[in-house]
Design a protein around this motif. Structure first.
Motif, mmCIF file in Angstrom:
data_model
loop_
_atom_site.group_PDB
_atom_site.id
_atom_site.type_symbol
_atom_site.label_atom_id
_atom_site.label_comp_id
_atom_site.label_asym_id
_atom_site.label_seq_id
_atom_site.Cartn_x
_atom_site.Cartn_y
_atom_site.Cartn_z
ATOM 1 N N VAL A 90 44.838 52.046 45.786
ATOM 2 C CA VAL A 90 45.043 50.847 44.973
ATOM 3 C C VAL A 90 45.384 49.698 45.913
ATOM 4 O O VAL A 90 46.347 49.780 46.683
ATOM 5 N N ILE A 91 44.600 48.628 45.852
ATOM 6 C CA ILE A 91 44.803 47.469 46.724
ATOM 7 C C ILE A 91 45.089 46.241 45.869
ATOM 8 O O ILE A 91 44.322 45.912 44.957
ATOM 9 N N ASP A 92 46.197 45.586 46.179
ATOM 10 C CA ASP A 92 46.609 44.364 45.469
ATOM 11 C C ASP A 92 46.284 43.165 46.352
ATOM 12 O O ASP A 92 46.889 42.980 47.406
ATOM 13 N N TRP A 93 45.292 42.385 45.903
ATOM 14 C CA TRP A 93 44.882 41.178 46.635
ATOM 15 C C TRP A 93 45.552 39.960 45.974
ATOM 16 O O TRP A 93 45.148 39.545 44.890
ATOM 17 N N PRO A 94 46.548 39.351 46.574
ATOM 18 C CA PRO A 94 47.209 38.192 45.949
ATOM 19 C C PRO A 94 46.379 36.919 46.061
ATOM 20 O O PRO A 94 46.474 36.028 45.229
ATOM 21 N N ASN A 95 45.595 36.824 47.112
ATOM 22 C CA ASN A 95 44.677 35.700 47.354
ATOM 23 C C ASN A 95 43.832 36.086 48.560
ATOM 24 O O ASN A 95 44.014 37.162 49.135
ATOM 25 N N ALA A 96 42.908 35.234 48.978
ATOM 26 C CA ALA A 96 42.057 35.539 50.126
ATOM 27 C C ALA A 96 41.519 36.969 50.041
ATOM 28 O O ALA A 96 41.672 37.771 50.959
ATOM 29 N N CYS A 97 40.906 37.283 48.919
ATOM 30 C CA CYS A 97 40.389 38.632 48.665
ATOM 31 C C CYS A 97 39.136 38.902 49.491
ATOM 32 O O CYS A 97 38.575 38.019 50.132
ATOM 33 N N ALA A 98 38.701 40.148 49.411
ATOM 34 C CA ALA A 98 37.407 40.518 49.980
ATOM 35 C C ALA A 98 36.347 40.419 48.893
ATOM 36 O O ALA A 98 36.541 40.923 47.788
ATOM 37 N N ARG A 99 35.251 39.776 49.202
ATOM 38 C CA ARG A 99 34.104 39.818 48.294
ATOM 39 C C ARG A 99 33.415 41.175 48.397
ATOM 40 O O ARG A 99 32.861 41.677 47.415
ATOM 41 N N GLU A 121 32.491 51.833 48.379
ATOM 42 C CA GLU A 121 32.164 50.454 48.697
ATOM 43 C C GLU A 121 32.336 49.615 47.439
ATOM 44 O O GLU A 121 31.934 50.039 46.354
ATOM 45 N N ARG A 122 32.915 48.448 47.589
ATOM 46 C CA ARG A 122 33.178 47.599 46.433
ATOM 47 C C ARG A 122 32.794 46.156 46.716
ATOM 48 O O ARG A 122 32.925 45.666 47.838
ATOM 49 N N THR A 123 32.305 45.479 45.657
ATOM 50 C CA THR A 123 32.090 44.038 45.692
ATOM 51 C C THR A 123 32.720 43.446 44.438
ATOM 52 O O THR A 123 32.787 44.101 43.398
ATOM 53 N N SER A 124 33.179 42.219 44.544
ATOM 54 C CA SER A 124 33.800 41.581 43.384
ATOM 55 C C SER A 124 33.758 40.070 43.546
ATOM 56 O O SER A 124 33.867 39.552 44.667
ATOM 57 N N ALA A 125 33.612 39.377 42.419
ATOM 58 C CA ALA A 125 33.630 37.916 42.414
ATOM 59 C C ALA A 125 34.909 37.391 41.781
ATOM 60 O O ALA A 125 34.970 36.240 41.367
ATOM 61 N N THR A 126 35.955 38.248 41.695
ATOM 62 C CA THR A 126 37.227 37.864 41.087
ATOM 63 C C THR A 126 38.326 37.845 42.141
ATOM 64 O O THR A 126 38.395 38.731 42.981
ATOM 65 N N CYS A 127 39.192 36.843 42.087
ATOM 66 C CA CYS A 127 40.316 36.745 43.017
ATOM 67 C C CYS A 127 41.362 35.806 42.409
ATOM 68 O O CYS A 127 40.987 34.734 41.911
ATOM 69 N N PRO A 128 42.648 36.190 42.404
ATOM 70 C CA PRO A 128 43.249 37.440 42.864
ATOM 71 C C PRO A 128 42.922 38.602 41.928
ATOM 72 O O PRO A 128 42.487 38.389 40.801
ATOM 73 N N ARG A 129 43.186 39.841 42.407
ATOM 74 C CA ARG A 129 42.873 41.013 41.603
ATOM 75 C C ARG A 129 43.552 42.244 42.204
ATOM 76 O O ARG A 129 44.110 42.192 43.302
ATOM 77 N N THR A 130 43.438 43.363 41.463
ATOM 78 C CA THR A 130 43.877 44.661 41.958
ATOM 79 C C THR A 130 42.702 45.619 41.850
ATOM 80 O O THR A 130 42.106 45.746 40.782
ATOM 81 N N ASP A 131 42.357 46.274 42.949
ATOM 82 C CA ASP A 131 41.277 47.265 42.968
ATOM 83 C C ASP A 131 41.882 48.664 42.925
ATOM 84 O O ASP A 131 42.673 49.030 43.799
ATOM 85 N N ASP A 132 41.516 49.425 41.920
ATOM 86 C CA ASP A 132 41.973 50.807 41.736
ATOM 87 C C ASP A 132 40.763 51.703 41.966
ATOM 88 O O ASP A 132 39.827 51.713 41.158
ATOM 89 N N ILE A 133 40.766 52.452 43.059
ATOM 90 C CA ILE A 133 39.554 53.139 43.520
ATOM 91 C C ILE A 133 39.807 54.635 43.640
ATOM 92 O O ILE A 133 40.715 55.065 44.369
ATOM 93 N N GLU A 134 39.009 55.430 42.943
ATOM 94 C CA GLU A 134 39.068 56.880 43.075
ATOM 95 C C GLU A 134 38.122 57.319 44.193
ATOM 96 O O GLU A 134 36.990 56.835 44.275
ATOM 97 N N ILE A 135 38.604 58.236 45.026
ATOM 98 C CA ILE A 135 37.761 58.749 46.105
ATOM 99 C C ILE A 135 37.904 60.268 46.179
ATOM 100 O O ILE A 135 38.818 60.845 45.592
ATOM 101 N N ASP A 136 37.003 60.896 46.891
ATOM 102 C CA ASP A 136 37.055 62.330 47.155
ATOM 103 C C ASP A 136 36.777 62.532 48.635
ATOM 104 O O ASP A 136 35.625 62.539 49.071
ATOM 105 N N TRP A 139 36.392 36.241 50.997
ATOM 106 C CA TRP A 139 36.281 35.402 49.812
ATOM 107 C C TRP A 139 35.958 33.963 50.189
ATOM 108 O O TRP A 139 35.209 33.276 49.502
ATOM 109 N N SER A 140 36.544 33.484 51.286
ATOM 110 C CA SER A 140 36.362 32.088 51.700
ATOM 111 C C SER A 140 36.401 32.026 53.221
ATOM 112 O O SER A 140 36.162 33.023 53.902
#
Length: 262
Positions: A100-109, A127-142, A158-159
């Protein structure tokens, strides 16, 4: 002669649209929260060591240690290149299942989550892409077995700024699903799980608001008439207008839904 106000658990479950049944209610001074969230598994990041490819301005306010200090008001920030990364060396190898990654600003696209056994050879798990910022990414992996390192590998910022992460959490088991919230609760009551029928206290007053208004209308129809049980809704005016629009479709001899039962 007064009729019983007992409703079966199955019937009430359909009214409340609650996925876990049956439930029981007992009188209390005030309503308690309908559900509690189950305990979360330990965050393995809190005992890990964080390092990164760079730190913005080489400033102590933005060092990698802030991604796993348990304080969402601090952050790691990178310098201004797309290929920056931050990683966690776990205290001991673990079967990582969730990041789980909490991006407060300056996120990764665009970015990836990578794992490694030795901190040298890395495997991309997501691998993830997103056009939203700030955000929280919750990622399941194996990861397919115990790993010692987990990395966020940047691909596109992001910028023009670098990446910023407030918290980088790692879990070796799924996070619990939150307990469902009951949208309609007889008042005054306390709510608990139990067996058998759902029994309304003799002095119960059922209030329906928001999305539960339809359920309140249904209860107003099915609860037997008695002087000490009432059904009310904060959306009564809306329900009246809907009742008028459906008036031509009501079966003969029935009263409008939402009519107060006393």
């Amino acid at each position: 002669m007064q009729r019983s106000s007992r409703l079966t658990a199955a019937a009430l479950a359909a009214v409340l649209i609650a996925p876990v049944v049956p439930i029981a209610a007992t009188a209390a001074a005030a309503a308690e929260p309908a559900a509690a969230t189950a305990a979360a598994p330990p965050n393995l990041a809190l005992t890990a060591t964080a390092t990164a490819s760079s730190t913005e301005l080489d400033d102590a306010r933005f060092v990698p240690a802030h991604v796993n200090d348990g304080d969402a008001s601090t952050r790691w920030s990178s310098k201004y290149q797309d290929d920056n990364w931050v990683q966690l060396a776990l205290a001991e190898p673990a079967d990582v299942e969730r990041v789980v990654i909490d991006w407060p600003n300056a996120c990764a696209r665009a970015f990836s989550i990578q794992t490694s056994v030795d901190g040298v050879t890395w495997t991309t798990q997501a691998e993830r892409t997103s056009a939203t910022c700030p955000r929280t990414d919750d990622i399941e992996i194996d990861a397919g077995g115990p790993v010692g390192f987990v990395r966020m590998q940047g691909a596109q910022r992001w910028s023009t700024w670098g990446y910023s992460i407030a918290e980088f959490a790692v879990y070796d088991q799924p996070l619990p699903e939150p307990e469902p919230q009951l949208p309609l609760v007889p008042q005054p009551v306390s709510v608990e799980r139990g067996e058998g029928d759902y029994v309304l206290p003799r002095d119960a007053e059922v209030r329906a608001t928001g999305e539960a208004a339809e359920a309140g209308e249904y209860l107003a129809d099915v609860i037997p008439s008695r002087p000490d049980t009432t059904c009310r809704s904060s959306t009564r005016a809306t329900r009246r207008s809907r009742s008028r629009s459906r008036r031509g479709r009501r079966p003969p001899g029935t009263r409008p839904r939402g009519t107060r039962s006393t």
